[in-house]
Motif scaffolding. Sequence first.
Motif, PDB file in Angstrom:
ATOM      1  N   LYS A   3       0.923  -0.942  -0.306  1.00 18.90           N
ATOM      2  CA  LYS A   3      -0.249   0.315   0.401  1.00 18.90           C
ATOM      3  C   LYS A   3       0.747   0.761   0.075  1.00 18.90           C
ATOM      4  O   LYS A   3       2.099   1.023   0.517  1.00 18.90           O
ATOM      5  CB  LYS A   3      -1.067   0.137   1.859  1.00 18.90           C
ATOM      6  N   VAL A   4       0.588   1.761  -0.878  1.00 18.72           N
ATOM      7  CA  VAL A   4       1.116   3.724  -0.788  1.00 18.72           C
ATOM      8  C   VAL A   4       0.784   4.341  -0.164  1.00 18.72           C
ATOM      9  O   VAL A   4      -1.155   4.797  -0.506  1.00 18.72           O
ATOM     10  CB  VAL A   4       1.319   4.006  -2.331  1.00 18.72           C
ATOM     11  N   VAL A   5       0.840   5.389   0.982  1.00 20.47           N
ATOM     12  CA  VAL A   5       0.684   6.400   1.923  1.00 20.47           C
ATOM     13  C   VAL A   5       1.191   7.523   2.050  1.00 20.47           C
ATOM     14  O   VAL A   5       2.290   7.702   1.712  1.00 20.47           O
ATOM     15  CB  VAL A   5       0.599   5.475   3.425  1.00 20.47           C
ATOM     16  N   VAL A   6       0.156   8.548   1.543  1.00 20.19           N
ATOM     17  CA  VAL A   6       0.695  10.048   1.641  1.00 20.19           C
ATOM     18  C   VAL A   6       0.875  10.432   3.319  1.00 20.19           C
ATOM     19  O   VAL A   6      -0.476  10.865   3.263  1.00 20.19           O
ATOM     20  CB  VAL A   6       0.252  10.838   0.158  1.00 20.19           C
ATOM     21  N   PHE A   7       1.689  11.489   3.646  1.00 20.76           N
ATOM     22  CA  PHE A   7       1.825  12.061   4.971  1.00 20.76           C
ATOM     23  C   PHE A   7       2.203  13.265   4.658  1.00 20.76           C
ATOM     24  O   PHE A   7       3.503  13.287   4.158  1.00 20.76           O
ATOM     25  CB  PHE A   7       2.718  11.499   6.008  1.00 20.76           C
ATOM     26  N   ASP A   8       0.924  14.144   4.498  1.00 22.89           N
ATOM     27  CA  ASP A   8       1.507  15.302   4.734  1.00 22.89           C
ATOM     28  C   ASP A   8       1.158  16.525   5.940  1.00 22.89           C
ATOM     29  O   ASP A   8       0.782  17.680   5.542  1.00 22.89           O
ATOM     30  CB  ASP A   8       0.892  16.127   3.227  1.00 22.89           C
ATOM     31  N   LYS A   9       0.689  15.769   7.148  1.00 20.27           N
ATOM     32  CA  LYS A   9       0.623  16.824   8.106  1.00 20.27           C
ATOM     33  C   LYS A   9       1.665  18.026   8.252  1.00 20.27           C
ATOM     34  O   LYS A   9       2.666  17.484   8.418  1.00 20.27           O
ATOM     35  CB  LYS A   9       0.110  15.770   9.245  1.00 20.27           C
ATOM     36  N   LEU A  20       7.472  15.812  11.697  1.00 18.24           N
ATOM     37  CA  LEU A  20       7.809  14.079  11.757  1.00 18.24           C
ATOM     38  C   LEU A  20       7.376  13.414  12.799  1.00 18.24           C
ATOM     39  O   LEU A  20       7.529  11.890  13.282  1.00 18.24           O
ATOM     40  CB  LEU A  20       9.586  14.711  11.898  1.00 18.24           C
ATOM     41  N   ASP A  21       6.767  13.904  14.054  1.00 17.45           N
ATOM     42  CA  ASP A  21       6.678  13.653  15.291  1.00 17.45           C
ATOM     43  C   ASP A  21       5.428  12.115  14.826  1.00 17.45           C
ATOM     44  O   ASP A  21       5.017  11.062  15.130  1.00 17.45           O
ATOM     45  CB  ASP A  21       6.610  14.100  16.885  1.00 17.45           C
ATOM     46  N   LEU A  22       4.277  13.183  14.582  1.00 16.85           N
ATOM     47  CA  LEU A  22       3.056  12.329  14.010  1.00 16.85           C
ATOM     48  C   LEU A  22       3.707  11.852  13.316  1.00 16.85           C
ATOM     49  O   LEU A  22       3.235  10.425  12.819  1.00 16.85           O
ATOM     50  CB  LEU A  22       2.226  13.744  13.965  1.00 16.85           C
ATOM     51  N   LEU A  23       4.650  11.908  12.539  1.00 13.96           N
ATOM     52  CA  LEU A  23       4.805  10.944  11.437  1.00 13.96           C
ATOM     53  C   LEU A  23       5.452   9.453  11.653  1.00 13.96           C
ATOM     54  O   LEU A  23       5.333   8.570  12.049  1.00 13.96           O
ATOM     55  CB  LEU A  23       5.578  10.922  10.462  1.00 13.96           C
ATOM     56  N   ILE A  27       3.926   5.630  12.207  1.00  9.84           N
ATOM     57  CA  ILE A  27       4.480   4.894  11.618  1.00  9.84           C
ATOM     58  C   ILE A  27       4.164   3.510  12.102  1.00  9.84           C
ATOM     59  O   ILE A  27       4.218   2.262  12.521  1.00  9.84           O
ATOM     60  CB  ILE A  27       6.253   4.711  10.957  1.00  9.84           C
ATOM     61  N   THR A  28       4.362   3.486  13.938  1.00  5.06           N
ATOM     62  CA  THR A  28       4.755   3.313  15.058  1.00  5.06           C
ATOM     63  C   THR A  28       2.637   2.297  14.969  1.00  5.06           C
ATOM     64  O   THR A  28       2.721   1.021  15.156  1.00  5.06           O
ATOM     65  CB  THR A  28       4.710   3.363  16.050  1.00  5.06           C
ATOM     66  N   GLU A  29       1.553   3.184  14.846  1.00  5.77           N
ATOM     67  CA  GLU A  29       0.572   2.324  14.926  1.00  5.77           C
ATOM     68  C   GLU A  29       0.351   1.956  13.132  1.00  5.77           C
ATOM     69  O   GLU A  29      -0.208   0.351  13.508  1.00  5.77           O
ATOM     70  CB  GLU A  29      -0.781   3.540  14.234  1.00  5.77           C
ATOM     71  N   MET A  30       0.967   1.550  12.669  1.00  3.97           N
ATOM     72  CA  MET A  30       0.874   1.243  11.169  1.00  3.97           C
ATOM     73  C   MET A  30       2.039  -0.432  11.758  1.00  3.97           C
ATOM     74  O   MET A  30       1.002  -1.882  11.360  1.00  3.97           O
ATOM     75  CB  MET A  30       1.442   1.682   9.761  1.00  3.97           C
TER      76      MET A  30
END
Length: 62
Positions: A3-9, A20-23, A27-30
């Motif tokens: 799966k491709v996920v775009v993170f832009d928060k 980056l903290d939220l990213l 990642i840890t959740e995933m």
Amino acid sequence: MRKVVVFDKVKHGLFGEVDLDLLNMQITEMEKEGWALVSVTANTHFFGGITSFTLLVESVES
């Protein structure tokens, strides 16, 4: 399955830095949900500033 996920928060409004903290938290959740991180790519605008990250994740089959 991959799966491709775009993170832009961003941290502060529309023009802040990518959070980056939220990213890292996402990642840890995933990973806890059974996804393994395969690659991370920074997406930049014309002048080289990072606007988002694209993640490629793969399901971990047990």
